[in-house]
Structures are given as C-alpha cells and as structure tokens.
Design a protein around this motif. Structure first.
Motif, short mmCIF file in Angstrom:
data_model
loop_
_atom_site.label_atom_id
_atom_site.label_comp_id
_atom_site.label_asym_id
_atom_site.label_seq_id
_atom_site.Cartn_x
_atom_site.Cartn_y
_atom_site.Cartn_z
N ALA B 91 48.93 63.90 77.22
CA ALA B 91 49.39 64.82 76.17
C ALA B 91 49.01 64.31 74.79
O ALA B 91 48.54 65.05 73.94
N ARG B 92 49.21 63.01 74.59
CA ARG B 92 48.89 62.43 73.28
C ARG B 92 47.41 62.55 72.97
O ARG B 92 47.02 62.90 71.86
N ALA B 93 46.57 62.25 73.96
CA ALA B 93 45.13 62.26 73.70
C ALA B 93 44.58 63.69 73.58
O ALA B 93 43.61 63.92 72.87
N ILE B 94 45.24 64.63 74.26
CA ILE B 94 44.75 66.01 74.21
C ILE B 94 45.25 66.71 72.95
O ILE B 94 44.48 67.32 72.21
N TRP B 95 46.55 66.58 72.70
CA TRP B 95 47.12 67.28 71.53
C TRP B 95 46.90 66.51 70.24
O TRP B 95 46.79 67.10 69.17
N GLY B 96 46.85 65.22 70.34
CA GLY B 96 46.67 64.42 69.14
C GLY B 96 45.28 63.80 69.09
O GLY B 96 44.31 64.42 69.50
N ALA B 97 45.22 62.58 68.60
CA ALA B 97 43.92 61.91 68.49
C ALA B 97 43.52 61.31 69.83
O ALA B 97 44.36 60.72 70.52
N GLU B 98 42.26 61.43 70.19
CA GLU B 98 41.79 60.89 71.46
C GLU B 98 41.98 59.37 71.50
O GLU B 98 42.21 58.78 72.55
N SER B 99 41.88 58.75 70.32
CA SER B 99 41.96 57.29 70.28
C SER B 99 43.36 56.75 70.54
O SER B 99 43.58 55.54 70.51
N THR B 100 44.34 57.64 70.80
CA THR B 100 45.67 57.15 71.18
C THR B 100 45.70 56.73 72.65
O THR B 100 46.64 56.10 73.10
N LYS B 101 44.68 57.12 73.40
CA LYS B 101 44.67 56.72 74.82
C LYS B 101 44.28 55.25 74.94
O LYS B 101 43.62 54.70 74.04
N THR B 102 44.67 54.64 76.03
CA THR B 102 44.30 53.25 76.27
C THR B 102 42.79 53.16 76.43
O THR B 102 42.21 53.90 77.24
N TRP B 103 42.18 52.25 75.69
CA TRP B 103 40.73 52.09 75.79
C TRP B 103 40.38 51.42 77.12
O TRP B 103 40.89 50.33 77.41
N LYS B 104 39.55 52.09 77.91
CA LYS B 104 39.10 51.49 79.16
C LYS B 104 37.58 51.45 79.23
O LYS B 104 37.01 51.11 80.26
N GLY B 105 36.95 51.81 78.11
CA GLY B 105 35.51 51.69 78.02
C GLY B 105 34.77 52.81 78.73
O GLY B 105 35.31 53.47 79.63
N ASP B 106 33.54 53.03 78.31
CA ASP B 106 32.65 53.95 79.01
C ASP B 106 32.09 53.21 80.23
O ASP B 106 32.19 51.98 80.31
N PRO B 107 31.48 53.94 81.16
CA PRO B 107 30.95 53.25 82.35
C PRO B 107 30.05 52.05 82.03
O PRO B 107 30.15 51.02 82.68
N TYR B 108 29.20 52.17 80.98
CA TYR B 108 28.30 51.04 80.70
C TYR B 108 29.10 49.81 80.24
O TYR B 108 28.70 48.67 80.50
N GLU B 109 30.23 50.04 79.58
CA GLU B 109 31.06 48.92 79.13
C GLU B 109 31.79 48.29 80.31
O GLU B 109 31.94 47.07 80.40
N ARG B 110 32.21 49.12 81.26
CA ARG B 110 32.86 48.58 82.46
C ARG B 110 31.84 47.80 83.30
O ARG B 110 32.16 46.80 83.92
#
Lengths: 198, 389
Positions: B91-110
C-alpha cells in the motif's frame, strides 16, 4: 464547512506522518514467521535433527549383538542446493539429538571439511586391515559414517518461486562402504513475490 | 464523499518519509569503508538496510577485508533473498513513494550479491556454498521478464562450472561451461575452459556500473546510464605468463533488460493523475473564486492536496559501487612466489599509463581459490589474491 475539511485533512496528515511502532516478540523456534523464504528455515533444521535420531534404533548400532560401543563420525552436509547454509549448525543439531538419545550406547564424533580427506585413507586402511572396528583402537576412530547430501529443484516464474529440497542421510559402514540406514528429509515451499517486486 | 475517502487513503500512505540511501565516496577505499560504516552507526532506515550492506560489502572488498565483506553481503542477501511483501508495504509503495518499499535490488544487483558471496565462500574453502550462491544468482536473473534476457549472466554460469569442476561435479561443470560459452561467444576462456590446466582464476571488474535515474512525466520512469564506461580490459603478467581479461557480463545490459514491472504502470498512472489533478485543482479554485462558489474552491483545494501528495517518482536507489563489466582470466602458473603485475588497458589494448600495480602472490600445489581484481575509477587497482599477502 471548509474548516471541517481542513481540520480533517490536517488530522489525517499528522496521523500519516507519525511513525508506527514495531514490537519484537518471542516465538517458538519451530514457528514459521512472516519473512520466511523458500530455503531451509529454523523449523526445518529442528525437524532434521529430530528425525535423524531414528537412526539410533538401528540394530547394527544398538542391537543385542553389537560388541563394544560403536563410533559414528558425522560428516558435514554436502550442499548441492541453491541455498548457502551453515552446515556446521545442522550437524551440531543432529549430533545433539543423537547424543541425547543414544544413552552412551553409541559414540559420536564430527568431521570438518578438512578432516574429510582422511576418510578415504581410513576406509582404505580398514579394507587393508590396518585399522579395525570398535573392538580395537583406530587412528581416526569411526566405525560408521553419517553423511548428508542436500539437493534441490528450484523454479521461478509468473511471480512465484518454488524450491523442493531433499537432504538424504545415510549411515555407512566404514569397513565395507555398505549403507546400513538411509532416510531422506523433504520439504517444498512456494513463495510469491510481492506486487511491488514483480 | 468518494474523493474524501481517496484523500484519506492517499494521505495515510503518501506522507511517509522516503528513505534514499546513497553511499558516500571518500578519497581512499579505507575512507569510503569508514564513512559507510559510520552511516550504519548513525542508523539506516530499515528500507535501505540491504542497500547499505551491499555498499559496505563492496567497500570491504576494495580494502581486502573479506570477513567484513562477507558479513555485509550475507546480511544483505538475507533481506534480498525473499521477494515477499506485506500488504502494508504494498500500500505504501503503490499509494505513496515507491522508495518506501524495502530495497531488494534489481535482478542484476541480486546476481552481483550472489557472485560476491560465492567468491568469498570459495576463498573460505566452502565450495558447496559457493556453488549454491552461483546457482542462486542465476535463478535471481530468472526474475527478469525480458524473455531471452532471462538467466543470461554468463559470469555466474562460468564460475558455477569452475567450482563444480573442483567439487568433482563433472556433469554440472560441463553444462555450465556450455551455457557460458553460448551466452558469451566472444570470450576465449569460455570457449575453451581449462580447469585441469589453469590453476589461477581471476574475476576482474572494470568501469563503474549502471546508475539509475528518474525520467519522464513526474520522474515516473526509471532509466539507467553509465557512471563510467568500462576500460577495455586488464592484463596480468606473472612468472613469464601474460593473459588479458575478457568480458563475461555487462551489467548495463543486465540492468536494462530487466523487463516491465507492475509498478511501472502504476507510477505512470500516478504521474498522469498528479498532473491532471493539479491542473483541475487550479482551474476549480480559480473558477470557484470568480463565481463565488465555495464548493468548487474546496474541491479544487482537495485536488491540489491530492496532486501534491501523489508521488509518482520511480525508486532510483541502486548499488552505486558495482562495475560496468565483470571479466574473467584463467591462467596456469607454476607453484611458488610470483610478482603479479596488473595493467589496465584501453579499448585498443594499449596500456593506460599510471594505471598498473604489482602484487606478490604465492601459488600453491593445491587449486587456488579465485583472485579478484578491480580496476577502479580513481585509476587504482584493488585486489584480493592469495592469503599470504
């Protein structure tokens, strides 16, 4: 009327900006939690340790015709899965369960990765009659080896992740390589990526 | 009344602070490591913890602190390893700023987290866990949705092949080497891997990795650019033997073939809504005042508030210290003490002046754990070689 709206909006914004409190709580080690993944979890490690103890009842270890106290060397688990895990932790948990349930009828020793190189030498020695079984002293001191091999089938797709993990345990006679007991531990988990990560 | 509900919903989520961790860079790698570590002591938002740990891990690699690097990267991978999210986080990432979600990296970062962890496990002698990490990295790349770009991280395939050979898993080694050769046909080491003959495997990193930035209406589109293009290669010379690194994986390519994500569409919608509601709010207030209509003014004000608190900007947090290219060298050196000279090369293969370093290494009879060399942007060369340095 406008004041009511402004007041309401202000209250909502203040409430939204406040921090939410998170509460740490104590849970059972066998309990699954909200952040569980599809790999080995604490519950799995506890289950592995418990189930390995069924080995103790094997007649070649604790049966009436066993002479002396046999020694079982517990090897590190060979990991062929896509999950890195602390093999020593798993081995330690297994050893604790075994020791607890063996009542002194069986001795246990653990083997580190480095010591594994000695195993083949010991096995060859036993075959050649250099070392003997429990009735006599042995240099590296094991009559049986408990080995574990972990393997997995892992898939991702359509926002889902699935991992089936098998850990096959085998008790092997150090003299002739015969498998005298074998049991697999199996678990399969499916996880779904949150909408914000898909 | 409906829009009031909408205001309530949006405001309860949008007004959260938006953590945006960016790792500091100091003049020396030791300084960078200390500064990132100090950030941790000051406190990192839980949403940024994995990112902070990844940056700390990279900084630790640069100074050759393998234990700290492992701790940091292992902690990060625990967070990045599961992609599940709570309804609240959604809800936070959809309604608010996306950067409120826990950073888990893009596939290349993982993938890179897995590669580094695998390298460190290997250097600790835990070959099976190293193999597990490379497999995990390959599967992380499978989350990319861009069709043929799935699971094309050739460096991981090759490393899995090499470690599998040393674990006595001949079939897995053959399969992985074949996969690496197909993915990177221009790499001579991949076309003819010689793990029996070559006792030295070097993972080389060149250039500075992909930088994520916000573009488009309201910054709703996440794009990648390069901080610094990869220098062509690195040449190592030791014991009368010389070998030049060859490209295994291009991280910019990996980053830009990620495919579409659910949030891309949501952000686009929010950007359009933000722009539209802002204009409509202004018009309603203006008209409401002109015609003395209190209701229109209130509605206009509400729309303006909604527009102001709607955050359409893409989450541009990324692992800043990754390289542009991951390259590979394999070579055979006789056991004994050697001077290993590392020279950065330009695109034509000519040595870049002032960009070289010589290390002392000891080659043993046993198979070596892999070496790691980074030709860093500040014209320095960092390395993790044998354990006797």
């Amino acid at each position: 009327m406008n004041r009511v709206w402004i007041g309401l909006l202000t209250a909502v914004l203040i409430a939204a900006c406040g921090s939410s409190k998170s509460k740490t709580r104590r849970v059972d080690i066998r309990e699954d939690d909200e952040i569980m993944g599809t790999g080995l979890e604490s519950k799995d490690i506890e289950d592995i340790a418990k189930f390995a103890k069924s080995m103790i009842a094997h007649p070649e270890l604790t049966g009436p015709y066993v002479e002396g106290v046999p020694t079982v060397a517990i090897h590190p688990i060979e990991n062929n899965t896509r999950f890195d895990f602390d093999s020593e932790l798993v081995v330690r948990r297994i050893r604790q369960q075994l020791v607890e349930n063996a009542w002194g009828k069986v001795r246990f020793v653990t083997r580190s990765n480095r010591e594994e190189a000695l195993i083949e030498r010991e096995r060859s020695g036993k075959r050649g009659g250099e070392y003997t079984s429990s009735k006599q002293e042995t240099k590296t001191g094991a009559d049986f080896y408990l080995t574990g091999t972990a393997a997995s089938v892992s898939k991702v797709g359509r926002g889902l992740q699935s991992d089936a993990i098998w850990i096959d345990f085998a008790l092997i006679d150090a003299e002739n390589g015969e498998i005298i007991w074998e049991k697999p531990f199996k678990t399969k988990k499916i996880g779904k990526a949150g909408v914000v990560y898909r | 009344m409906r829009w009031v509900v909408l205001v309530l919903l949006v405001s309860t989520t949008a007004c959260r602070s938006t953590p945006m961790y960016r790792a500091p860079v100091a003049a020396t790698p030791e300084g960078t490591f200390a500064a990132i570590e100090a950030d941790g002591r000051k406190g990192i938002a839980p949403e940024d913890e994995a990112l902070w740990r990844c940056e700390l891990g990279s900084a630790a690699l640069a100074i050759g602190d393998e234990q700290s690097a492992f701790r940091a990267l292992h902690g990060a991978s625990n967070i990045m390893g599961t992609l599940e999210s709570t309804p609240r986080e959604n809800a936070r990432a959809i309604w608010g700023a996306e950067s409120t979600k826990t950073w888990k990296g893009d596939p290349y970062e993982r993938c890179m987290n897995a590669l580094y962890k695998g390298l460190l496990y290997w250097r600790r002698g835990e070959l099976d866990n190293a193999s597990a990490c490379f497999k995990r990295g390959l599967l992380a790349d499978g989350w990319s949705e861009a069709g043929e770009a799935q699971a094309d991280f050739a460096a991981l395939s090759f490393l899995l092949g090499w470690v599998s050979h040393h674990r006595g898993k001949a079939e897995q080694a053959r399969f992985s080497f074949k996969e690496a050769a197909q993915l990177q046909p221009g790499n001579p080491y991949f076309q003819d891997p010689q793990p029996e003959r070559d006792n030295v495997l070097i993972i080389v990193e060149t250039g500075s990795g992909p930088e994520k930035y916000a573009d488009g209406l309201g910054g709703n589109v996440a794009r990648f650019t390069l901080q610094r293009r990869a220098d062509a290669a690195v040449r190592v010379t030791a014991g009368g033997v010389s070998a030049t690194s060859a490209k295994a994986t291009d991280l910019l390519h990996q980053a830009t073939t990620r495919g579409k994500r659910v949030l891309d569409g949501i952000r686009r919608g929010k950007a359009v809504f933000k722009a539209g509601s802002g204009v409509a709010g202004h018009v309603l207030i203006h008209e409401g005042i002109r015609r003395d209509k209190g209701g229109a003014v209130a509605l206009g004000a509400g729309l303006l508030v909604l527009s102001a608190i709607t955050q359409a900007q893409a989450d541009v947090r990324h692992w800043t210290s990754l390289p542009h290219h991951v390259q590979i060298i394999t070579l055979s050196l006789p056991p004994g003490r050697h001077q290993l000279r590392v020279q950065a090369l330009d695109g034509s293969g000519a040595p870049l002046p002032g960009w070289a370093k010589t290390f002392d290494v000891t080659i043993t009879e046993d198979p070596q754990p892999p070496f790691w060399i980074r030709a860093a942007a500040n014209r320095r060369i960092y390395a993790m070689l044998d354990k006797t340095e």
